[in-house]
Design a protein around this motif. Sequence first.
Motif, PDB file in Angstrom:
ATOM      1  N   GLY A   1     -16.742   0.599 -29.632  1.00 37.06           N
ATOM      2  CA  GLY A   1     -16.074   0.608 -30.758  1.00 37.06           C
ATOM      3  C   GLY A   1     -14.021   1.252 -29.963  1.00 37.06           C
ATOM      4  O   GLY A   1     -13.482   1.634 -30.319  1.00 37.06           O
ATOM      5  N   VAL A   2     -13.747   0.691 -28.418  1.00 42.09           N
ATOM      6  CA  VAL A   2     -12.946   0.886 -27.958  1.00 42.09           C
ATOM      7  C   VAL A   2     -12.093  -0.309 -28.545  1.00 42.09           C
ATOM      8  O   VAL A   2     -12.645  -2.296 -28.663  1.00 42.09           O
ATOM      9  CB  VAL A   2     -12.977   0.702 -26.539  1.00 42.09           C
ATOM     10  CG1 VAL A   2     -11.763   1.031 -25.705  1.00 42.09           C
ATOM     11  CG2 VAL A   2     -13.956   1.542 -26.182  1.00 42.09           C
ATOM     12  N   ARG A   3     -10.851  -0.378 -28.852  1.00 36.74           N
ATOM     13  CA  ARG A   3      -9.536  -1.673 -29.114  1.00 36.74           C
ATOM     14  C   ARG A   3      -9.609  -2.055 -28.362  1.00 36.74           C
ATOM     15  O   ARG A   3      -8.727  -1.194 -27.272  1.00 36.74           O
ATOM     16  CB  ARG A   3      -8.632  -0.507 -29.806  1.00 36.74           C
ATOM     17  CG  ARG A   3      -7.394  -1.698 -30.315  1.00 36.74           C
ATOM     18  CD  ARG A   3      -6.728  -1.216 -31.536  1.00 36.74           C
ATOM     19  NE  ARG A   3      -5.932   0.146 -30.625  1.00 36.74           N
ATOM     20  CZ  ARG A   3      -4.770  -0.098 -29.937  1.00 36.74           C
ATOM     21  NH1 ARG A   3      -4.006  -1.472 -29.539  1.00 36.74           N
ATOM     22  NH2 ARG A   3      -3.470   0.928 -29.330  1.00 36.74           N
ATOM     23  N   VAL A   4      -9.633  -3.508 -27.739  1.00 33.23           N
ATOM     24  CA  VAL A   4      -9.290  -3.849 -27.182  1.00 33.23           C
ATOM     25  C   VAL A   4      -7.807  -5.248 -26.872  1.00 33.23           C
ATOM     26  O   VAL A   4      -7.713  -5.732 -27.756  1.00 33.23           O
ATOM     27  CB  VAL A   4     -10.546  -4.866 -26.187  1.00 33.23           C
ATOM     28  CG1 VAL A   4      -9.515  -5.272 -24.930  1.00 33.23           C
ATOM     29  CG2 VAL A   4     -11.676  -4.102 -25.971  1.00 33.23           C
ATOM     30  N   CYS A   5      -7.292  -5.425 -26.062  1.00 34.90           N
ATOM     31  CA  CYS A   5      -5.412  -5.866 -26.557  1.00 34.90           C
ATOM     32  C   CYS A   5      -5.748  -6.226 -25.163  1.00 34.90           C
ATOM     33  O   CYS A   5      -5.418  -5.615 -23.520  1.00 34.90           O
ATOM     34  CB  CYS A   5      -4.358  -4.381 -26.882  1.00 34.90           C
ATOM     35  SG  CYS A   5      -4.396  -4.574 -27.722  1.00 34.90           S
ATOM     36  N   ILE A   6      -5.638  -7.966 -24.606  1.00 39.18           N
ATOM     37  CA  ILE A   6      -5.737  -8.864 -23.814  1.00 39.18           C
ATOM     38  C   ILE A   6      -4.590  -9.005 -23.892  1.00 39.18           C
ATOM     39  O   ILE A   6      -3.624  -9.924 -24.762  1.00 39.18           O
ATOM     40  CB  ILE A   6      -6.534  -9.701 -23.681  1.00 39.18           C
ATOM     41  CG1 ILE A   6      -8.172  -9.734 -23.859  1.00 39.18           C
ATOM     42  CG2 ILE A   6      -6.586 -10.997 -22.362  1.00 39.18           C
ATOM     43  CD1 ILE A   6      -8.820  -8.973 -22.658  1.00 39.18           C
ATOM     44  N   LEU A   7      -3.239  -8.808 -22.643  1.00 44.25           N
ATOM     45  CA  LEU A   7      -2.757  -9.116 -21.733  1.00 44.25           C
ATOM     46  C   LEU A   7      -2.414 -10.392 -21.154  1.00 44.25           C
ATOM     47  O   LEU A   7      -2.480 -10.478 -20.181  1.00 44.25           O
ATOM     48  CB  LEU A   7      -1.877  -7.814 -21.236  1.00 44.25           C
ATOM     49  CG  LEU A   7      -0.198  -8.174 -21.868  1.00 44.25           C
ATOM     50  CD1 LEU A   7       0.483  -8.160 -22.798  1.00 44.25           C
ATOM     51  CD2 LEU A   7       0.747  -6.622 -20.728  1.00 44.25           C
ATOM     52  N   ARG A   8      -2.211 -11.649 -21.750  1.00 41.57           N
ATOM     53  CA  ARG A   8      -1.438 -12.884 -21.607  1.00 41.57           C
ATOM     54  C   ARG A   8      -0.054 -12.957 -20.500  1.00 41.57           C
ATOM     55  O   ARG A   8       1.123 -13.291 -21.213  1.00 41.57           O
ATOM     56  CB  ARG A   8      -2.082 -13.767 -21.948  1.00 41.57           C
ATOM     57  CG  ARG A   8      -3.126 -13.993 -22.565  1.00 41.57           C
ATOM     58  CD  ARG A   8      -3.626 -15.287 -23.063  1.00 41.57           C
ATOM     59  NE  ARG A   8      -5.413 -15.105 -23.730  1.00 41.57           N
ATOM     60  CZ  ARG A   8      -5.450 -15.680 -24.992  1.00 41.57           C
ATOM     61  NH1 ARG A   8      -5.280 -16.717 -25.266  1.00 41.57           N
ATOM     62  NH2 ARG A   8      -6.913 -15.615 -25.381  1.00 41.57           N
ATOM     63  N   THR A   9       0.074 -12.760 -19.490  1.00 35.05           N
ATOM     64  CA  THR A   9       1.289 -12.486 -18.835  1.00 35.05           C
ATOM     65  C   THR A   9       1.980 -13.974 -18.050  1.00 35.05           C
ATOM     66  O   THR A   9       1.032 -14.463 -17.642  1.00 35.05           O
ATOM     67  CB  THR A   9       1.677 -11.541 -17.282  1.00 35.05           C
ATOM     68  OG1 THR A   9       0.766 -12.206 -16.205  1.00 35.05           O
ATOM     69  CG2 THR A   9       0.767 -10.184 -18.118  1.00 35.05           C
ATOM     70  N   GLY A  10       2.757 -14.031 -17.919  1.00 36.96           N
ATOM     71  CA  GLY A  10       3.563 -15.476 -17.626  1.00 36.96           C
ATOM     72  C   GLY A  10       3.682 -14.956 -16.002  1.00 36.96           C
ATOM     73  O   GLY A  10       3.844 -14.372 -15.228  1.00 36.96           O
ATOM     74  N   LEU A  11       5.415 -15.494 -15.581  1.00 37.13           N
ATOM     75  CA  LEU A  11       5.969 -14.657 -13.731  1.00 37.13           C
ATOM     76  C   LEU A  11       6.495 -13.919 -14.635  1.00 37.13           C
ATOM     77  O   LEU A  11       7.624 -13.738 -14.915  1.00 37.13           O
ATOM     78  CB  LEU A  11       6.666 -16.184 -14.356  1.00 37.13           C
ATOM     79  CG  LEU A  11       7.684 -15.826 -12.500  1.00 37.13           C
ATOM     80  CD1 LEU A  11       7.299 -16.176 -11.735  1.00 37.13           C
ATOM     81  CD2 LEU A  11       8.353 -17.061 -12.535  1.00 37.13           C
ATOM     82  N   VAL A  12       5.950 -12.995 -13.765  1.00 41.80           N
ATOM     83  CA  VAL A  12       6.480 -11.392 -14.372  1.00 41.80           C
ATOM     84  C   VAL A  12       7.952 -11.487 -13.424  1.00 41.80           C
ATOM     85  O   VAL A  12       7.749 -11.370 -12.219  1.00 41.80           O
ATOM     86  CB  VAL A  12       5.460 -10.268 -13.268  1.00 41.80           C
ATOM     87  CG1 VAL A  12       6.176  -8.774 -14.097  1.00 41.80           C
ATOM     88  CG2 VAL A  12       4.699 -10.817 -14.840  1.00 41.80           C
ATOM     89  N   LEU A  13       8.764 -11.168 -13.426  1.00 43.35           N
ATOM     90  CA  LEU A  13      10.606 -11.001 -12.770  1.00 43.35           C
ATOM     91  C   LEU A  13      10.301  -9.640 -12.618  1.00 43.35           C
ATOM     92  O   LEU A  13      10.950  -8.847 -13.804  1.00 43.35           O
ATOM     93  CB  LEU A  13      11.938 -11.505 -12.994  1.00 43.35           C
ATOM     94  CG  LEU A  13      11.409 -13.340 -14.325  1.00 43.35           C
ATOM     95  CD1 LEU A  13      12.311 -13.835 -14.229  1.00 43.35           C
ATOM     96  CD2 LEU A  13      10.815 -13.598 -12.781  1.00 43.35           C
ATOM     97  N   GLY A  14      10.321  -9.199 -11.220  1.00 41.04           N
ATOM     98  CA  GLY A  14      11.615  -7.617 -10.994  1.00 41.04           C
ATOM     99  C   GLY A  14      11.752  -7.774  -9.855  1.00 41.04           C
ATOM    100  O   GLY A  14      11.759  -8.955  -8.822  1.00 41.04           O
ATOM    101  N   ARG A  15      12.995  -6.611  -9.284  1.00 37.05           N
ATOM    102  CA  ARG A  15      13.834  -6.461  -7.719  1.00 37.05           C
ATOM    103  C   ARG A  15      12.672  -6.147  -6.802  1.00 37.05           C
ATOM    104  O   ARG A  15      13.476  -6.356  -5.596  1.00 37.05           O
ATOM    105  CB  ARG A  15      14.924  -5.984  -8.157  1.00 37.05           C
ATOM    106  CG  ARG A  15      14.421  -4.578  -7.970  1.00 37.05           C
ATOM    107  CD  ARG A  15      15.443  -3.161  -8.312  1.00 37.05           C
ATOM    108  NE  ARG A  15      16.539  -3.814  -8.736  1.00 37.05           N
ATOM    109  CZ  ARG A  15      17.084  -3.195  -9.756  1.00 37.05           C
ATOM    110  NH1 ARG A  15      16.323  -2.499 -11.126  1.00 37.05           N
ATOM    111  NH2 ARG A  15      18.114  -3.760 -10.666  1.00 37.05           N
ATOM    112  N   ASP A  16      11.336  -6.533  -6.916  1.00 40.59           N
ATOM    113  CA  ASP A  16      11.015  -5.303  -5.803  1.00 40.59           C
ATOM    114  C   ASP A  16       9.465  -6.351  -5.757  1.00 40.59           C
ATOM    115  O   ASP A  16       8.474  -5.723  -4.856  1.00 40.59           O
ATOM    116  CB  ASP A  16      10.413  -4.397  -5.365  1.00 40.59           C
ATOM    117  CG  ASP A  16       9.790  -3.543  -7.333  1.00 40.59           C
ATOM    118  OD1 ASP A  16       9.771  -4.395  -7.746  1.00 40.59           O
ATOM    119  OD2 ASP A  16      10.137  -2.340  -6.517  1.00 40.59           O
ATOM    120  N   GLY A  17       8.994  -7.437  -5.821  1.00 43.69           N
ATOM    121  CA  GLY A  17       8.011  -8.062  -5.808  1.00 43.69           C
ATOM    122  C   GLY A  17       8.105  -9.176  -6.577  1.00 43.69           C
ATOM    123  O   GLY A  17       8.653  -9.108  -7.329  1.00 43.69           O
TER     124      GLY A  17
END
Length: 296
Positions: free
Chosen positions: A154-170
């Motif tokens: 009974g849990v709602r499930v969201c699947i997050l299909r990520t691309g190239l994640v851009l950030g300043r520390d990794g």
Amino acid sequence: MNILITGATGFIGKALCHALIEQGHNLYVISRKPDQVNRILGCTVIASADPFCWLDIPMDAVINLAGAPIADARWSEHRKELLINSRIGPTRQLISYIEQCSHKPEVLISGSAIGIYGAHGDDDVREDSHCNDDFAHRLCQLWEAEAMAAETYGVRVCILRTGLVLGRDGGMLSRLLTPFRLGLGGHIGSGLQYMPWIHRQDLLRIITFLIDRKDLSGAFNGTAPVPVRNNTFSRILGAELKRPVLLPVPGIVLRLALGEMSQLMLRGAKVIPWRLQENGFEFEYSTLRPALQEIL
């Protein structure tokens, strides 16, 4: 909210924990080294290697980001097994935890990647697009199937299909900065393959958006609405660093160096976050140049 998180000490997880704490949530982190979590995160959370110790604490949401980095080493058979087990094991443990909870979480947000689609050339790729078979596809398919088992309880499930994640520390951008700053940057292979990307800040906003939107479930592409080709990415990055982009990496060199894993960089997909946009999510960084300007 009480929120349970795996993968909290990774590139995305650390930033997410800081954002959720600033929003006033209580965080419970599953880690193999719980005594080190607060030092790594630089903020106070409750950590344990055993989520079952919290069965009496009602969790409102579960966020599953566990998994060894997919591009950190050549895909030997041993490495492939590690990549699979580092995702399937923690996800399966979460499902077992959810099964035993007397108070079920309302939602499970579980990570995946655009690698599930395989190569698609210039075609727009939405969440309902067909998938081409390769190792990355099979890895993501197994991972998503494990997470979707939470719906049984009974849990709602969201699947997050990520691309190239851009950030300043990794992330991958941190590996590109040194050669590009030295004037050694360039496109990879033909440079015509698409590189779906997303600013890490938008990815964090997507996670909280999916937690709050109780009417949403299923797969969502975690990518910016304007994907770019590899040669465009390289040109814009070089321009922002004020460095020439002169040294392309031939595909054959990458194949010799990385083997099967080279396909991640040489074959692309023009992934579009169709379901997020359809449901009203607004990106702060829709195009690449402003995203890189903010990061750099």
